[in-house]
Design an enzyme around this catalytic site. Structure first.
Site, short mmCIF file in Angstrom:
data_model
loop_
_atom_site.label_atom_id
_atom_site.label_comp_id
_atom_site.label_asym_id
_atom_site.label_seq_id
_atom_site.Cartn_x
_atom_site.Cartn_y
_atom_site.Cartn_z
N TYR A 1 -4.48 3.50 7.97
CA TYR A 1 -5.76 2.85 8.23
C TYR A 1 -6.34 3.35 9.56
O TYR A 1 -6.31 4.55 9.82
CB TYR A 1 -5.60 1.32 8.23
N SER B 1 0.79 -1.23 0.00
CA SER B 1 0.00 0.00 0.00
C SER B 1 0.82 1.28 0.00
O SER B 1 0.27 2.36 -0.21
CB SER B 1 -0.94 0.02 1.21
N VAL C 1 1.19 -3.61 4.01
CA VAL C 1 1.21 -4.86 4.76
C VAL C 1 2.46 -5.70 4.51
O VAL C 1 2.67 -6.72 5.17
CB VAL C 1 -0.04 -5.75 4.49
N TYR D 1 -4.09 -2.68 -10.02
CA TYR D 1 -3.95 -2.51 -8.57
C TYR D 1 -3.04 -3.58 -7.96
O TYR D 1 -2.14 -3.28 -7.16
CB TYR D 1 -5.33 -2.52 -7.92
N LYS E 1 0.35 3.40 -2.93
CA LYS E 1 -0.80 4.30 -3.11
C LYS E 1 -0.39 5.77 -3.12
O LYS E 1 -1.04 6.61 -3.74
CB LYS E 1 -1.83 4.04 -1.99
#
Lengths: 309, 309, 309, 309
Positions: free
Chosen positions: C243, C64, C261, C191, C67
């Site tokens: 998160y 992530s 992660v 993705y 992103k």
């Protein structure tokens, strides 16, 4: 029985003159094309007779009414172990909501919301190719209706598939929890085809008759499910058969019933009759507007409510 | 009728020998003290007879079973305008959840969740002091049961008040939306006292008989509500009477019913009987464990399910 | 700068001796295989130097953290019109929750939750084949890191795809609202490949340096985004980068950061440094346990918190 | 410093000519009466000077800005044990939502949503009568602002109490979980009075200066909280200070800040300045419309964003 026929004729006449007919489902093009001026009703009786009025011989897409039959079929194959995958409580939420599914770890609240019916389709698929499972469902409908002319409307099935993102989302979501075990396109193939089954009111009333007759189909002298199981399917229909309008349907009609966005409703008066009604226009929660009104009048005039005469 | 008495005796005997009796409600001290070894059942019939077995003459706190009666009372006073304040759909959520109440702008989903019953209490209060409203409810219960010995257990009422934060939260929340219009302590005064009414199974079965008899109480030859309204109250009981276990109760018992955390359940077999059962131990969703099981056996053996024999 | 190198060495030594290292991500097999005993840290400075300690040259799956870069790339291509598809508020919910997405009509709360990043991938796809879009992302990473050895780990990408039901659910869900416009398998192809990019701490710290330098990459003397946009990306990283542990990270570390992660975290000290840290074990909300602790120590000892020295 | 004064004057002039000023809070009558044409700004600097422009000497109701100070006070009394009662994550939901509070067992997400501030008020009450706790808060504000003229507007406090059902609901709800331990009317007494504190921009900027100066108040040469704690309060302000507009504020302004429905905002530029701005009209998420815009201009022109110049 003259009395029942008279009531059906009155109801059909009232429906014909109704101006406010609701809105035809728009979410797939094939359903949006249907003429909203139609209305049909049929009542199948334990003695085998079927009375009807209006457009009772015109076919329509049964859509979610199919969920009653795939539940019956899956219970016959799997027994009560089905309930480890699907619950039996009303959802209290719009029919395609994902929220509760997340709170409850991917186990749908009941087999009549979309998620629950997709989970049931996954169970019916076990050990089969999608084509075989679809064939089994169609044969089951023909057997119940005692009519081999029941078919799938392939244009509707294709239209559902092309607009199926919301259901694909549900299926993938449940697959991440293990509630759906087959490839999502297989499961949705079965689900979209069961929804695309075309039947008329006469056929549908006959197909539901076993639920009014302790699980026994008097038309074919066959036991479809046990009496015990028929009662329980009726209970789930009453609690969960009309999405977030289930309470309103119980309040107004007082019978177990299951609606579909094609405008069809199957209702069961236990021990008395299986009723199919159809009119394409929907109310704000997605149930047939004239169909619900017709059932309210029918149970009132015939004193068929399970909640007392 | 020998058959019914025999079934009741069997059920009471089975209950007496059951080891797994559930857990007595702990949330207020007065309820936590009740002996879980008790079980009573009573069945009131349209001809005026009341059959019973077990501890049917022992009083208990009716708690949420009172919601059926305050709904009946409020409908009599206000008519269907009541439904602008309270809905008729199952909640699909634990009984004291505030989530749906927020989503739906302070209008409770139905009159049998706590929020809905508090909103009904607010309606009964209109134009009254809390003491008067409480008196009106008690008189209504005495009139229905045809028994002036029905009273409020003030220790229970005091205990509820002392542990009433969750309900106070609901009441203030609804007041911020205008669903509750009186001071919260007045409304909760009424609500906590209605929950603290003490009755035994005999009294409770008699009080509910009008719901089995088209709104007419054969014991007193009075019309309590219209036949139409009795049917509708039954429909709401079936859909919403057991919190998040309503589907399970419909599935297993197949009758309209309303439970309370005191361990009592009132169930209605329309046209046939009003049934009160009581055993203090509760299952995981807060309904009487032995009471539910007893009703399942009763409807099975007597073939009283509304979903078919 | 001796001081910074000394602090990095101390932190790496402390990490090496730590017993409680969290749990390596288990949801895809390729990540579950990684040795938890590893720890690396690298700090890129505006003058072009990069200091490091521990396993800073060992590659890992950036997951992530990617992103941040796809957001930068998409903002460059589309400008602020991107924000009609994706919001900028923290989500207050576990990273893959669908609930808020339903409440907010398919518009993800921010570009750093999975749904938001999938929506950004859909935007990057516009006018491209998936293969081209993936190539564009990899080239962007190589350009930022000034290192052509950055590659995609195809085994990780394949593993993501095979276990991608939750993300497929999100993508179909957003497609039903029009937030995702391409076929779901195309969007997820992009993705899953961006998440499977493998980099080491040295490369990652260099790639993030433009966010510490007003949008300018001193390594290549190129303006990646405007100063204005770099500030805003930093703001979103601080609010949403970890998160449901974003508040905790801001509280403890006090820098904009984004975790993955795979155990990597990129953190930005505006005007001062771009920091990449990596250790595979995760805490309960899915962020690198030793990585977070290392950053807390680094900002404390170097007095780099944006919230005051 | 001429430059800063010039910027403030420009901003005040721009605010004066702005037509779209948002809507004054309507939920209590005392706030609804305030003239929306007002705008004030004040900046307190570490050297003790305070620069201002517009209506910086006009008092207003600080409302939720008080939450920063009661958090500081409670942390001083209780230390980090406070965090067992209240979280530190953004809520991702409108400011008075109860939903998350239910999901998270009565523990508010952070001290700046209403529920969290009520929980902090409960902690300040420990061992005190409400009157004493209120007195302590007022004294703390006077001490921080170095100005004994800070008072509570009793009409506002009374008005809050009369319209406090939503907050009473939150308080009872938390009390049912044990997060609130005192009688609800005591806790709300404290909470409504802290919100009713009236201050002007000059006073408020001075009162917040310790957060810009490592916990030290240069005006009184006193250490209010540790440097460590000041950083952390700033972090929570940035993450959670503007309800569901916190991300937007971070994105546009780039400073820790806390708004109130009275139209005031306190913002902190760590190491540089404490800023108070006030204009009564609110945007759609409840934050001062002109106040936010003024801070965006201030940080842009002075290059004070924590996310980079």
């Amino acid at each position: 029985m003259d009395r029942l026929q008279q009531v059906l004729d009155e109801i059909a006449a009232e429906a014909a003159s109704e101006d406010d007919r609701g809105l035809v489902a728009q979410y797939i093009p094939e359903l949006a094309k249907v003429d909203p001026q139609q209305f049909g009703i049929a009542v199948a009786l334990p003695d085998g007779r079927v009375l009807c009025a209006g457009d009772a011989a015109t076919g329509f897409s049964i859509q979610s009414v199919s969920k009653v039959f795939t539940l019956s079929l899956a219970l016959g194959k799997l027994g009560d172990s089905l309930w480890t995958r699907v619950g039996r409580e009303p959802s209290g939420n719009p029919f395609n909501s994902i929220v509760q599914l997340e709170q409850e770890k991917g186990r749908p609240r009941n087999p009549f919301i979309n998620a629950g019916a997709i989970a049931v389709a996954d169970l019916i698929l076990s050990g089969h190719e999608p084509r075989e499972a679809i064939g089994e469902i169609v044969r089951f409908m023909r057997y119940l209706a005692d009519d081999d002319s029941v078919v799938i409307d392939e244009r509707v099935a294709a239209s559902e598939t092309a607009h199926g993102d919301r259901n694909a989302s549900l299926a993938h979501f449940m697959r991440s929890f293990g509630t759906v075990t087959h490839p999502v396109d297989h499961v949705l193939g079965v689900y979209f085809h069961q929804c695309a089954i075309a039947m008329n009111c006469l056929q549908l009333a006959r197909a539901g008759l076993f639920l009014a007759c302790q699980g026994h189909n008097p038309l074919t002298s066959s036991q479809v499910v046990t009496a015990h199981r028929a009662r329980r399917i009726n209970a789930i229909m009453l609690m969960c058969g009309h999405y977030d309008g289930s309470g309103e349907f119980a309040y107004r009609v007082g019978l177990p019933g299951k609606s579909g966005v094609g405008g069809g409703i199957l209702a069961i008066a236990p021990g008395i009759a299986s009723i199919a009604v159809w009119s394409p226009g929907l109310d704000t929660v997605g149930n047939s507007k004239l169909g619900s009104a017709a059932l309210e009048q029918l149970t009132k005039r015939m004193e068929w409510s399970v909640f007392g005469s």
